[in-house]
Scaffold this active site. Structure first.
Site, PDB file in Angstrom:
ATOM      1  N   THR A   1      -6.778 -10.077  24.508  1.00 19.85           N
ATOM      2  CA  THR A   1      -6.033  -9.060  25.272  1.00 19.85           C
ATOM      3  C   THR A   1      -6.698  -7.696  25.245  1.00 19.85           C
ATOM      4  OG1 THR A   1      -4.678  -8.477  23.351  1.00 19.85           O
ATOM      5  CG2 THR A   1      -3.864 -10.242  24.798  1.00 19.85           C
TER       6      THR A   1
ATOM      7  N   CYS B   1      -3.594  -3.554  17.093  1.00 17.29           N
ATOM      8  CA  CYS B   1      -2.245  -3.386  16.552  1.00 17.29           C
ATOM      9  C   CYS B   1      -2.305  -3.027  15.073  1.00 17.29           C
ATOM     10  CB  CYS B   1      -1.437  -4.686  16.684  1.00 17.29           C
ATOM     11  SG  CYS B   1      -1.316  -5.343  18.343  1.00 17.29           S
TER      12      CYS B   1
ATOM     13  N   CYS C   1       2.932  -5.420  13.451  1.00 16.73           N
ATOM     14  CA  CYS C   1       3.341  -5.472  14.860  1.00 16.73           C
ATOM     15  C   CYS C   1       4.377  -6.578  15.069  1.00 16.73           C
ATOM     16  CB  CYS C   1       2.129  -5.718  15.751  1.00 16.73           C
ATOM     17  SG  CYS C   1       2.533  -5.679  17.523  1.00 16.73           S
TER      18      CYS C   1
ATOM     19  N   ARG D   1      -7.507  -1.160  23.259  1.00 17.32           N
ATOM     20  CA  ARG D   1      -6.454  -0.198  23.576  1.00 17.32           C
ATOM     21  C   ARG D   1      -5.309  -0.334  22.591  1.00 17.32           C
ATOM     22  NH1 ARG D   1      -7.275  -3.004  28.170  1.00 17.32           N
ATOM     23  NH2 ARG D   1      -5.137  -3.848  28.084  1.00 17.32           N
TER      24      ARG D   1
ATOM     25  N   CYS E   1      -1.725  -0.866  21.091  1.00 19.92           N
ATOM     26  CA  CYS E   1      -0.544  -1.649  21.448  1.00 19.92           C
ATOM     27  C   CYS E   1       0.617  -0.710  21.795  1.00 19.92           C
ATOM     28  CB  CYS E   1      -0.151  -2.547  20.278  1.00 19.92           C
ATOM     29  SG  CYS E   1       1.385  -3.454  20.497  1.00 19.92           S
TER      30      CYS E   1
ATOM     31  N   CYS F   1       3.762  -1.478  18.839  1.00 18.85           N
ATOM     32  CA  CYS F   1       3.719  -1.019  17.447  1.00 18.85           C
ATOM     33  C   CYS F   1       3.049   0.334  17.264  1.00 18.85           C
ATOM     34  CB  CYS F   1       3.026  -2.058  16.567  1.00 18.85           C
ATOM     35  SG  CYS F   1       1.246  -2.241  16.866  1.00 18.85           S
TER      36      CYS F   1
ATOM     37  N   ASP G   1       3.068  19.947 -20.886  1.00 20.56           N
ATOM     38  CA  ASP G   1       4.259  20.428 -20.185  1.00 20.56           C
ATOM     39  C   ASP G   1       5.505  20.168 -21.017  1.00 20.56           C
ATOM     40  OD1 ASP G   1       5.468  21.254 -17.404  1.00 20.56           O
ATOM     41  OD2 ASP G   1       6.595  19.488 -18.054  1.00 20.56           O
TER      42      ASP G   1
END
Length: 490
Positions: free
Chosen positions: A30, A34, A38, A63, A65, A68, A440
């Site tokens: 695709t 992601c 996702c 690119r 998603c 997500c 401390d």
């Protein structure tokens, strides 16, 4: 981790949110990348490829998603756990240094050549500083598109793009949507008042907000910080102007802190967001921290009672160092009083129509002109404060890209800087997760209550807590009845 194929596949198939930000899954069929968690059906392993950064995935032609939003994942915890060149570079890139000073400015801050920085960053992240900054600009653009009504031309410049064409091309390449389509998809989402930006700052669960917000509010400087309507608010000194932020813990199940920013210059959005994440330690890996500390039988009950404790840090290293000196050997209330006087006398006034914030904390340059005789503190502490201010104006770096070892040595050389002050600054300003304060008073009381023994015994035992001794400190402090351990009532 992205090189461990089988482990990455298991994380994706299990939709394990703990690994969000550690690596990114690219789907070869695709051309989409992601985060591991996702919600869509995971692809077949043979169609998966893994990248160490969103920028590397984008550079390889994938690119983001739309479900997500991997570009908005929590940052890798590695950059806040390490002090090497790449980690320091990543902290500075997140702070917007490449956008304001270029790669050459980044290299100068790190003390290396441009070629060395580019080579080492690319070797580990799969993308160079410019590509990483471009990915950050794309995320900034998306935030502005979705949360403001700015015209696209103004928005492009605010996000750091040199032209509207570069802005359009980058947004389309990264999100597979035009800027106008992104804005249309965002219709119906909550919007802020004019001039404000609403953000969600994601984190890895769990998160314990009690000591985080309790500490910030209990030690807050009047005029600079306040708790109002269930949110911690403070002023921010930023590269191009100033801002006011409101941070609200919200529902722990949601996995994010609500952030409302008002900026005088929108170009400061990446720096403001980065500093807020750093302030709340939102890129930590609580599973790794808690897992290590829980191996100690005395700490295990504390970890189990409050998993996900973070280290409250700072938005300005120089500011915290000054406040640490003001807090030497005095109560929290006295330290706040001293700081408030400095703010009124030397801080830059700001307008806050929504609350009671009045000033930016004074810069080192403003404090360089202060008259030590006006300070209501012992003469020795005046000398310490003046020595610190002088070092800061001469270039002592307490920012996100500082070298922890070199900075510790420089601080230790200043008069009046003992281990408590140096380690306090290392913990909260430098962000060293292994900073530890065995001298401390709160640690001493906790050690007595838990039967840890004296200081030498605590130091010896703390070896098993490394590299998370700053987090162990938070758990030890939580054994005391102090306001820093309680989140204020809404």
């Amino acid at each position: 981790m992205h090189e461990d194929f089988e482990r990455c596949v298991r994380a994706v198939q299990g939709k394990d949110a703990r690994f969000d930000g550690w690596f990114y899954t690219a789907v070869l069929t695709t051309k989409i990348y992601c985060r591991p968690s996702c919600p869509v059906v995971p692809p077949k392993p043979r169609n998966m490829s893994f990248y160490p950064s969103a920028a590397a995935a984008q550079q390889a032609g994938f690119r983001a998603c739309k479900r997500c939003r991997p570009d908005a994942s929590p940052g890798s915890p590695l950059w806040n756990e390490r002090a090497d060149l790449v980690a320091r570079a990543m902290r500075l890139i997140a702070d917007g240094v490449v956008d304001t000073e270029g790669v050459r400015g980044l290299a100068t801050r790190l003390g290396y050549s441009v070629r060395q920085v580019e080579r080492q960053v690319f070797a580990e992240l799969g993308a160079g500083p410019l590509a990483l900054a471009r990915a950050q600009r794309a995320q900034t653009a998306r935030t502005l598109i979705e949360t403001t009504t700015l015209p696209m031309t103004e928005l492009a410049l605010a996000a750091g793009f040199g032209s509207i064409r570069a802005f359009n091309d980058t947004v389309r390449a990264v999100f597979a949507l035009s800027p106008t389509e992104l804005r249309q998809r965002a219709k119906g989402k909550p919007s802020a008042a004019a001039g404000a930006i609403l953000l969600r700052l994601p984190y890895r669960k769990p998160l314990c907000p009690d000591n985080l917000f309790g500490h910030l509010v209990a030690t807050g400087v009047p005029g600079v910080e306040e708790w109002r309507d269930g949110a911690y608010r403070r002023t921010l000194r930023l590269p191009h102007g100033h801002g006011v932020v409101a941070l609200r813990p919200g529902d722990p199940a949601a996995g994010y802190v609500a952030c409302r920013l008002s900026l005088t210059d929108l170009r400061d959005l990446p720096a403001a967001t980065s500093r807020c994440r750093r302030l709340l330690d939102l890129d930590a890996d609580p599973i790794a921290v808690d897992g290590q500390l829980a191996t100690d039988p005395l700490l295990a009950p504390l970890v189990g009672a409050a998993p996900g404790r973070r280290v409250p840090r700072t938005v300005d290293g120089a500011e915290f160092a000054v406040r640490a000196v003001l807090g030497q050997q005095v109560s929290t209330a006295a330290a706040r009083t001293h700081a408030a006087r400095l703010v009124v006398a030397h801080g830059d006034p700001v307008d806050d129509p929504e609350g009671g914030l009045t000033h930016l904390f004074p810069s080192p340059e403003a404090l360089a002109s202060l008259d030590p005789e006006t300070l209501a503190m012992p003469r020795s502490r005046r000398r310490t404060l003046l020595a610190l201010v002088s070092a800061l104006t001469d270039g002592l770096d307490l920012g996100a890209g500082s070298d922890w070892g070199e900075t510790r040595a420089a601080l230790s050389a200043l008069p009046g800087f003992g281990p408590w002050t140096v380690e306090s600054i290392a913990m909260r300003a430098l962000g060293d997760p292994d900073a530890f304060l065995p001298t401390d008073l709160g640690i001493k009381y906790a050690a007595e209550a838990l039967g840890l023994g004296g200081q030498a015994a605590v130091v010896a035992r703390s070896g098993a807590w490394r590299p998370w001794r700053a987090y162990a400190t938070q758990h030890l402090w939580a054994t005391g009845d102090h306001a820093i351990n309680r989140m204020p009532a809404a």
